[in-house]
Design a protein around this motif. Sequence first.
Motif, PDB file in Angstrom:
ATOM      1  N   ILE A  31       1.257   5.682  -5.837  1.00 20.38           N
ATOM      2  CA  ILE A  31       1.388   6.081  -4.479  1.00 20.38           C
ATOM      3  C   ILE A  31       1.449   4.730  -3.564  1.00 20.38           C
ATOM      4  O   ILE A  31       2.308   4.656  -2.622  1.00 20.38           O
ATOM      5  CB  ILE A  31       0.412   6.716  -3.792  1.00 20.38           C
ATOM      6  CG1 ILE A  31       0.868   7.590  -2.604  1.00 20.38           C
ATOM      7  CG2 ILE A  31      -1.215   6.233  -3.700  1.00 20.38           C
ATOM      8  CD1 ILE A  31      -0.152   8.828  -1.944  1.00 20.38           C
ATOM      9  N   THR A  32       0.815   3.884  -4.141  1.00 22.04           N
ATOM     10  CA  THR A  32       0.895   2.386  -3.341  1.00 22.04           C
ATOM     11  C   THR A  32       2.255   1.522  -3.471  1.00 22.04           C
ATOM     12  O   THR A  32       2.548   1.099  -2.635  1.00 22.04           O
ATOM     13  CB  THR A  32      -0.217   1.578  -3.573  1.00 22.04           C
ATOM     14  OG1 THR A  32      -1.622   2.258  -3.739  1.00 22.04           O
ATOM     15  CG2 THR A  32      -0.625   0.345  -2.735  1.00 22.04           C
ATOM     16  N   ALA A  33       2.517   1.720  -4.779  1.00 24.50           N
ATOM     17  CA  ALA A  33       3.924   1.145  -4.987  1.00 24.50           C
ATOM     18  C   ALA A  33       5.066   1.698  -4.154  1.00 24.50           C
ATOM     19  O   ALA A  33       5.905   0.787  -3.859  1.00 24.50           O
ATOM     20  CB  ALA A  33       4.333   1.459  -6.464  1.00 24.50           C
ATOM     21  N   PHE A  34       4.915   2.905  -3.653  1.00 28.57           N
ATOM     22  CA  PHE A  34       5.913   3.544  -2.692  1.00 28.57           C
ATOM     23  C   PHE A  34       5.925   2.977  -1.303  1.00 28.57           C
ATOM     24  O   PHE A  34       6.375   3.483  -0.212  1.00 28.57           O
ATOM     25  CB  PHE A  34       6.131   4.868  -2.974  1.00 28.57           C
ATOM     26  CG  PHE A  34       6.913   5.370  -4.196  1.00 28.57           C
ATOM     27  CD1 PHE A  34       8.172   5.128  -4.078  1.00 28.57           C
ATOM     28  CD2 PHE A  34       6.376   5.802  -5.139  1.00 28.57           C
ATOM     29  CE1 PHE A  34       9.034   5.340  -5.213  1.00 28.57           C
ATOM     30  CE2 PHE A  34       7.075   6.345  -6.423  1.00 28.57           C
ATOM     31  CZ  PHE A  34       8.515   5.989  -6.378  1.00 28.57           C
ATOM     32  N   SER A  35       4.786   2.419  -0.977  1.00 22.95           N
ATOM     33  CA  SER A  35       4.326   1.896   0.271  1.00 22.95           C
ATOM     34  C   SER A  35       4.623   0.497   0.700  1.00 22.95           C
ATOM     35  O   SER A  35       4.542   0.243   1.858  1.00 22.95           O
ATOM     36  CB  SER A  35       2.783   1.842   0.602  1.00 22.95           C
ATOM     37  OG  SER A  35       2.166   1.137  -0.058  1.00 22.95           O
ATOM     38  N   GLY A  36       5.554  -0.284  -0.179  1.00 23.53           N
ATOM     39  CA  GLY A  36       6.013  -1.497   0.055  1.00 23.53           C
ATOM     40  C   GLY A  36       4.685  -2.702  -0.225  1.00 23.53           C
ATOM     41  O   GLY A  36       5.142  -3.642   0.100  1.00 23.53           O
ATOM     42  N   ALA A  37       3.610  -1.965  -0.769  1.00 23.28           N
ATOM     43  CA  ALA A  37       2.707  -3.065  -0.988  1.00 23.28           C
ATOM     44  C   ALA A  37       3.115  -4.080  -2.199  1.00 23.28           C
ATOM     45  O   ALA A  37       3.876  -3.893  -3.034  1.00 23.28           O
ATOM     46  CB  ALA A  37       1.336  -2.297  -1.613  1.00 23.28           C
ATOM     47  N   SER A  38       2.677  -5.335  -2.218  1.00 19.09           N
ATOM     48  CA  SER A  38       2.979  -6.217  -2.928  1.00 19.09           C
ATOM     49  C   SER A  38       2.269  -6.165  -4.377  1.00 19.09           C
ATOM     50  O   SER A  38       1.248  -5.527  -4.380  1.00 19.09           O
ATOM     51  CB  SER A  38       2.822  -7.640  -2.419  1.00 19.09           C
ATOM     52  OG  SER A  38       1.474  -7.767  -2.141  1.00 19.09           O
ATOM     53  N   ILE A  39       2.458  -6.798  -5.436  1.00 20.15           N
ATOM     54  CA  ILE A  39       1.686  -6.876  -6.449  1.00 20.15           C
ATOM     55  C   ILE A  39       0.299  -7.334  -6.206  1.00 20.15           C
ATOM     56  O   ILE A  39      -0.605  -6.991  -6.802  1.00 20.15           O
ATOM     57  CB  ILE A  39       2.397  -7.576  -7.678  1.00 20.15           C
ATOM     58  CG1 ILE A  39       3.576  -6.932  -8.178  1.00 20.15           C
ATOM     59  CG2 ILE A  39       1.724  -7.785  -8.734  1.00 20.15           C
ATOM     60  CD1 ILE A  39       4.511  -7.440  -9.203  1.00 20.15           C
ATOM     61  N   ARG A  40       0.431  -8.402  -5.697  1.00 16.07           N
ATOM     62  CA  ARG A  40      -1.150  -9.185  -5.256  1.00 16.07           C
ATOM     63  C   ARG A  40      -1.932  -8.195  -4.559  1.00 16.07           C
ATOM     64  O   ARG A  40      -3.043  -8.263  -5.049  1.00 16.07           O
ATOM     65  CB  ARG A  40      -0.810 -10.452  -4.633  1.00 16.07           C
ATOM     66  CG  ARG A  40      -1.950 -11.229  -4.448  1.00 16.07           C
ATOM     67  CD  ARG A  40      -1.761 -12.088  -3.422  1.00 16.07           C
ATOM     68  NE  ARG A  40      -0.759 -13.355  -3.919  1.00 16.07           N
ATOM     69  CZ  ARG A  40      -1.055 -14.307  -4.772  1.00 16.07           C
ATOM     70  NH1 ARG A  40      -2.442 -14.429  -4.994  1.00 16.07           N
ATOM     71  NH2 ARG A  40      -0.298 -15.002  -5.281  1.00 16.07           N
TER      72      ARG A  40
END
Length: 325
Positions: free
Chosen positions: A183-192
């Motif tokens: 779900i975080t990957a679809f929020s635009g969050a960076s890998i870091r």
Amino acid sequence: MLPLNPVIPSWLAGVSCVLFTVMFVGSLYVIPLGKVPADKPEWLLKTMDRDHPLVIQQRFKGILLTSILAIMYLWCMFAYTGAIPTDLPLITRLYSFLAMLGLSLPGNILKLVNHAVIPLALVAILFTSPLLMTYLHNELPFQSRFSWTQNKQFLFYEWIGIRNYIVGPVAEEFIFRACMVSITAFSGASIRAMVFGLPLVFGIAHIHHGYEFFVKKGRTRQALMNAALVTVAQLVYTTLFGWFATFLFLRTSSLIAPCLCHSFCNIMGLPDVGSIVHYGPWKKWLYLALIGGMVLFGLLMRPLTQPSLYGDPYSSAYWPLTVGK
């Protein structure tokens, strides 16, 4: 694989991660115990700790319920936000959904083997010194003080072993890695942000063990101090492991490696660095193995987790985030 477009607001992804944590920890306590023997007095039931078979079975039910609810929540969230377009065929949507949760497999058998072998070898390098200690005690597999029968019995037939080395690692990696990362990957969050931020939630989720320790030791002042120390140590250890497990999940796009490494770390436990001074002539070699293992682990972590070792752009959900980074 689907493009990881930022269609889910950051605040909603964050709230969802907190929700998963509350559901996971809460389920350990709110699900009622199973069939309790009629001759058990009320006060005895209240003193059952986390290692009692009835408590373990109760928590398995809670974890299963939490996992089902998390899957339903994510499916609805991805459909509502368009993360997984609803105009795609159902089979395509299901495959993409499972891939986001790290539940798909590469078509290449060699890469499937890599999922199990390479990450475990990497973690074993980190534990070089503890493994050497175990060797010196003749307790490694095929050594004189290692019993296949006893270990098999504990791992597969005793509730504590099943919890610590099978159900616990799989359940925690599913909720704290697969569900939260997806779900975080679809929020635009960076890998870091995902690697260093999400494991903080994983670490905090283990604080309840400190309360259990406090209760088990009699709720005294000394028990409170010891519980605080245990809580801090566990918070640091689980957060550090969470960094690596999240990194591993993103690089491999699979739950296989994080689950196996989690089980291995549970088997090894916290390294007993303080006991090295008692190993006589082996002391310098153990210190060298300790430092060398950490250095080598750091140097090999990226090359041994190259996404191309585990999948391709068509089977790896997080390929766009990790390749070349």
